[in-house]
Design a protein around this motif. Structure first.
Motif, PDB file in Angstrom:
ATOM      1  N   ALA A  35      77.551  46.066  75.788  1.00 34.55           N
ATOM      2  CA  ALA A  35      76.499  47.074  75.806  1.00 34.55           C
ATOM      3  C   ALA A  35      75.946  47.257  77.218  1.00 34.55           C
ATOM      4  O   ALA A  35      75.720  48.386  77.672  1.00 34.55           O
ATOM      5  CB  ALA A  35      75.382  46.683  74.843  1.00 34.55           C
ATOM      6  N   ALA A  36      75.734  46.151  77.912  1.00 30.49           N
ATOM      7  CA  ALA A  36      75.217  46.229  79.277  1.00 30.49           C
ATOM      8  C   ALA A  36      76.206  46.945  80.193  1.00 30.49           C
ATOM      9  O   ALA A  36      75.807  47.720  81.067  1.00 30.49           O
ATOM     10  CB  ALA A  36      74.908  44.836  79.807  1.00 30.49           C
ATOM     11  N   ALA A  37      77.503  46.701  80.002  1.00 31.92           N
ATOM     12  CA  ALA A  37      78.515  47.369  80.818  1.00 31.92           C
ATOM     13  C   ALA A  37      78.445  48.875  80.628  1.00 31.92           C
ATOM     14  O   ALA A  37      78.498  49.652  81.596  1.00 31.92           O
ATOM     15  CB  ALA A  37      79.906  46.852  80.454  1.00 31.92           C
ATOM     16  N   ALA A  38      78.329  49.307  79.368  1.00 32.73           N
ATOM     17  CA  ALA A  38      78.222  50.744  79.107  1.00 32.73           C
ATOM     18  C   ALA A  38      76.963  51.325  79.733  1.00 32.73           C
ATOM     19  O   ALA A  38      76.986  52.411  80.327  1.00 32.73           O
ATOM     20  CB  ALA A  38      78.236  50.990  77.601  1.00 32.73           C
ATOM     21  N   LEU A  39      75.848  50.600  79.635  1.00 32.48           N
ATOM     22  CA  LEU A  39      74.589  51.098  80.186  1.00 32.48           C
ATOM     23  C   LEU A  39      74.617  51.139  81.716  1.00 32.48           C
ATOM     24  O   LEU A  39      73.982  52.006  82.325  1.00 32.48           O
ATOM     25  CB  LEU A  39      73.430  50.244  79.695  1.00 32.48           C
ATOM     26  CG  LEU A  39      73.080  50.454  78.214  1.00 32.48           C
ATOM     27  CD1 LEU A  39      72.082  49.410  77.752  1.00 32.48           C
ATOM     28  CD2 LEU A  39      72.536  51.857  77.968  1.00 32.48           C
ATOM     29  N   LEU A  40      75.340  50.232  82.351  1.00 30.46           N
ATOM     30  CA  LEU A  40      75.498  50.303  83.797  1.00 30.46           C
ATOM     31  C   LEU A  40      76.190  51.612  84.197  1.00 30.46           C
ATOM     32  O   LEU A  40      75.821  52.247  85.192  1.00 30.46           O
ATOM     33  CB  LEU A  40      76.307  49.107  84.310  1.00 30.46           C
ATOM     34  CG  LEU A  40      75.573  47.773  84.388  1.00 30.46           C
ATOM     35  CD1 LEU A  40      76.555  46.645  84.694  1.00 30.46           C
ATOM     36  CD2 LEU A  40      74.475  47.806  85.458  1.00 30.46           C
ATOM     37  N   LEU A  41      77.176  52.013  83.404  1.00 33.18           N
ATOM     38  CA  LEU A  41      77.874  53.264  83.701  1.00 33.18           C
ATOM     39  C   LEU A  41      77.013  54.481  83.370  1.00 33.18           C
ATOM     40  O   LEU A  41      77.127  55.523  84.012  1.00 33.18           O
ATOM     41  CB  LEU A  41      79.198  53.312  82.935  1.00 33.18           C
ATOM     42  CG  LEU A  41      80.263  52.332  83.437  1.00 33.18           C
ATOM     43  CD1 LEU A  41      81.464  52.309  82.507  1.00 33.18           C
ATOM     44  CD2 LEU A  41      80.696  52.685  84.867  1.00 33.18           C
ATOM     45  N   VAL A  42      76.127  54.362  82.383  1.00 38.62           N
ATOM     46  CA  VAL A  42      75.155  55.423  82.125  1.00 38.62           C
ATOM     47  C   VAL A  42      74.195  55.529  83.306  1.00 38.62           C
ATOM     48  O   VAL A  42      73.872  56.628  83.786  1.00 38.62           O
ATOM     49  CB  VAL A  42      74.386  55.154  80.818  1.00 38.62           C
ATOM     50  CG1 VAL A  42      73.249  56.163  80.647  1.00 38.62           C
ATOM     51  CG2 VAL A  42      75.332  55.216  79.613  1.00 38.62           C
ATOM     52  N   GLU A  43      73.745  54.368  83.774  1.00 37.73           N
ATOM     53  CA  GLU A  43      72.847  54.338  84.925  1.00 37.73           C
ATOM     54  C   GLU A  43      73.513  54.952  86.152  1.00 37.73           C
ATOM     55  O   GLU A  43      72.865  55.651  86.951  1.00 37.73           O
ATOM     56  CB  GLU A  43      72.429  52.891  85.208  1.00 37.73           C
ATOM     57  CG  GLU A  43      71.361  52.725  86.256  1.00 37.73           C
ATOM     58  CD  GLU A  43      70.905  51.281  86.384  1.00 37.73           C
ATOM     59  OE1 GLU A  43      69.998  51.031  87.181  1.00 37.73           O
ATOM     60  OE2 GLU A  43      71.466  50.411  85.680  1.00 37.73           O
ATOM     61  N   ASP A  44      74.821  54.723  86.308  1.00 38.45           N
ATOM     62  CA  ASP A  44      75.571  55.288  87.429  1.00 38.45           C
ATOM     63  C   ASP A  44      75.768  56.796  87.301  1.00 38.45           C
ATOM     64  O   ASP A  44      76.140  57.458  88.275  1.00 38.45           O
ATOM     65  CB  ASP A  44      76.958  54.646  87.525  1.00 38.45           C
ATOM     66  CG  ASP A  44      76.912  53.189  87.958  1.00 38.45           C
ATOM     67  OD1 ASP A  44      75.855  52.738  88.421  1.00 38.45           O
ATOM     68  OD2 ASP A  44      77.956  52.510  87.810  1.00 38.45           O
ATOM     69  N   GLY A  45      75.591  57.326  86.089  1.00 42.93           N
ATOM     70  CA  GLY A  45      75.853  58.733  85.853  1.00 42.93           C
ATOM     71  C   GLY A  45      77.276  59.014  85.410  1.00 42.93           C
ATOM     72  O   GLY A  45      77.667  60.183  85.256  1.00 42.93           O
ATOM     73  N   THR A  46      78.064  57.968  85.194  1.00 45.41           N
ATOM     74  CA  THR A  46      79.456  58.144  84.766  1.00 45.41           C
ATOM     75  C   THR A  46      79.549  58.425  83.281  1.00 45.41           C
ATOM     76  O   THR A  46      80.388  59.221  82.840  1.00 45.41           O
ATOM     77  CB  THR A  46      80.278  56.889  85.107  1.00 45.41           C
ATOM     78  OG1 THR A  46      80.131  56.590  86.492  1.00 45.41           O
ATOM     79  CG2 THR A  46      81.746  57.086  84.784  1.00 45.41           C
ATOM     80  N   LEU A  47      78.729  57.763  82.493  1.00 44.31           N
ATOM     81  CA  LEU A  47      78.684  57.958  81.047  1.00 44.31           C
ATOM     82  C   LEU A  47      77.340  58.551  80.646  1.00 44.31           C
ATOM     83  O   LEU A  47      76.346  58.432  81.362  1.00 44.31           O
ATOM     84  CB  LEU A  47      78.875  56.628  80.307  1.00 44.31           C
ATOM     85  CG  LEU A  47      80.233  55.945  80.389  1.00 44.31           C
ATOM     86  CD1 LEU A  47      80.196  54.610  79.653  1.00 44.31           C
ATOM     87  CD2 LEU A  47      81.332  56.835  79.815  1.00 44.31           C
ATOM     88  N   VAL A  48      77.321  59.181  79.477  1.00 45.47           N
ATOM     89  CA  VAL A  48      76.103  59.677  78.844  1.00 45.47           C
ATOM     90  C   VAL A  48      76.092  59.127  77.431  1.00 45.47           C
ATOM     91  O   VAL A  48      77.134  59.107  76.758  1.00 45.47           O
ATOM     92  CB  VAL A  48      76.074  61.223  78.824  1.00 45.47           C
ATOM     93  CG1 VAL A  48      74.847  61.728  78.076  1.00 45.47           C
ATOM     94  CG2 VAL A  48      76.098  61.763  80.236  1.00 45.47           C
ATOM     95  N   LEU A  49      74.938  58.660  76.967  1.00 41.75           N
ATOM     96  CA  LEU A  49      74.882  58.026  75.653  1.00 41.75           C
ATOM     97  C   LEU A  49      75.324  58.958  74.533  1.00 41.75           C
ATOM     98  O   LEU A  49      75.833  58.510  73.505  1.00 41.75           O
ATOM     99  CB  LEU A  49      73.471  57.500  75.377  1.00 41.75           C
ATOM    100  CG  LEU A  49      73.070  56.277  76.196  1.00 41.75           C
ATOM    101  CD1 LEU A  49      71.585  55.985  76.037  1.00 41.75           C
ATOM    102  CD2 LEU A  49      73.912  55.063  75.793  1.00 41.75           C
ATOM    103  N   ASP A  50      75.150  60.257  74.714  1.00 43.05           N
ATOM    104  CA  ASP A  50      75.573  61.226  73.699  1.00 43.05           C
ATOM    105  C   ASP A  50      77.009  61.694  73.891  1.00 43.05           C
ATOM    106  O   ASP A  50      77.472  62.596  73.172  1.00 43.05           O
ATOM    107  CB  ASP A  50      74.636  62.436  73.703  1.00 43.05           C
ATOM    108  CG  ASP A  50      73.254  62.103  73.155  1.00 43.05           C
ATOM    109  OD1 ASP A  50      73.156  61.163  72.333  1.00 43.05           O
ATOM    110  OD2 ASP A  50      72.277  62.758  73.560  1.00 43.05           O
ATOM    111  N   ASP A  51      77.728  61.091  74.851  1.00 40.71           N
ATOM    112  CA  ASP A  51      79.140  61.439  75.026  1.00 40.71           C
ATOM    113  C   ASP A  51      79.912  61.195  73.735  1.00 40.71           C
ATOM    114  O   ASP A  51      79.814  60.115  73.142  1.00 40.71           O
ATOM    115  CB  ASP A  51      79.784  60.565  76.113  1.00 40.71           C
ATOM    116  CG  ASP A  51      79.619  61.117  77.505  1.00 40.71           C
ATOM    117  OD1 ASP A  51      79.197  62.274  77.644  1.00 40.71           O
ATOM    118  OD2 ASP A  51      79.918  60.374  78.464  1.00 40.71           O
ATOM    119  N   PRO A  52      80.724  62.155  73.279  1.00 30.66           N
ATOM    120  CA  PRO A  52      81.633  61.875  72.163  1.00 30.66           C
ATOM    121  C   PRO A  52      82.775  60.996  72.654  1.00 30.66           C
ATOM    122  O   PRO A  52      83.233  61.130  73.796  1.00 30.66           O
ATOM    123  CB  PRO A  52      82.124  63.265  71.753  1.00 30.66           C
ATOM    124  CG  PRO A  52      81.991  64.089  72.999  1.00 30.66           C
ATOM    125  CD  PRO A  52      80.810  63.547  73.750  1.00 30.66           C
TER     126      PRO A  52
END
Length: 293
Positions: A35-52
């Protein structure tokens, strides 16, 4: 050798300290790291939590078209748990594409976002998303962005190779058990090895915001969905159960791989953290709950 290690800390004081350099499988406690890994990428702007997930998984099955990263993180995707996939041998490595096809072969338990059911396969998919979005092998990303960054020198993800100080898992009768595959089948869901002291440092890093900045730290450690369980596990954040214990907020997770059991929890109001790591299925972490009161 069979042993169970317990480390309880309040503030800077150890209440119980039975920690060694032995590395154990963290089983589902690993989901905190995913979960933290995914949130790091959200923080970076690479991922969005609502990404399909279809944005990040090639040939994504049609039934997953409405599954988002938030659904995977909160166990609301509709994907089942291991019992729903009896055709999967958790100790047998398969190709990632074959594993995803197997997940696809079982219908979703409910439409995404319309229920809650604990799902390790959802976290396997999440690890695939992290790997694809970071364009880096998952275990390498975990080492670079989390383990090395936090100084968790005895922690790693995946198959151990020739690393030293590894516990061997045992069943409840003391017989050695073959390990589950941690490079593909359990990637992101139960693949991290660590020591009690490293896990304690991990809990502190999460709570303090040393790894995740706001609002991502709070998003992870507070309720994002209801689980329908009792007050001690009333909700799920991202990679952690959240609720109240004796009227105090806490977050925690347990883990159970073949031959291993784990537990990690934190009561912020008391500054009390507990880590239990064991290489026998006979261990009952619940017996240590009084230490958290």
């Amino acid at each position: 050798m069979i042993r169970a290690e317990t480390l309880v800390r309040q503030g800077e004081d150890f209440i119980v300290d039975d920690a060694t350099e032995t590395r154990y499988q963290l089983a589902s406690v690993s989901k905190q790291f995913t979960a933290a890994a995914a949130l790091l990428l959200v923080e970076d702007g690479t991922l969005v939590l609502d990404d399909p997930v279809r944005r990040w998984i090639d040939d994504c099955p049609r039934k997953w078209r409405d599954v988002t990263l938030h659904h995977l993180l909160t166990h609301t995707s509709g994907l089942g748990h291991w019992d729903d996939y009896p055709m999967i041998d958790l100790a047998l490595r398969v190709e990632p594409s074959e594993l995803l096809r197997t997940f696809d072969s079982v219908p979703l338990l409910y439409p995404p976002g319309e229920g809650w059911s604990y799902s390790s396969p959802a976290y396997v998919l999440l690890a695939h998303v992290v790997e694809r979005a970071a364009d880096t092998p998952y275990r390498v990303f975990m080492a670079d962005r989390i383990f090395d960054h936090l100084g968790l020198t005895d922690t790693f993800a995946g198959a151990p190779g020739a690393r030293p100080n590894l516990a061997v898992g045992h069943d409840g009768e003391g017989r050695p058990l073959p390990t589950w595959d941690l490079d593909v089948v359990c990637m992101g869901a139960g693949d991290v090895w660590s020591t009690a002291r490293d896990v304690l440092a991990w809990l502190d890093a999460l709570q303090s915001g040393h790894l995740l900045s706001e609002p991502y730290r709070t998003l992870m450690l507070t309720e994002r969905t209801r689980t329908g369980k009792g007050p001690d596990e009333s909700g799920y954040g991202y990679g952690v159960f959240v609720g109240e214990l004796n009227g105090r907020r806490w977050w925690h997770h347990s883990g159970d791989n073949a031959g291993f059991k784990a537990f990690a929890g934190n009561i912020p109001e008391l500054g009390r953290r507990i880590v239990v790591l064991s290489n026998t299925e006979a261990t009952e972490a619940s017996a240590l709950e009084p230490l958290l009161a």
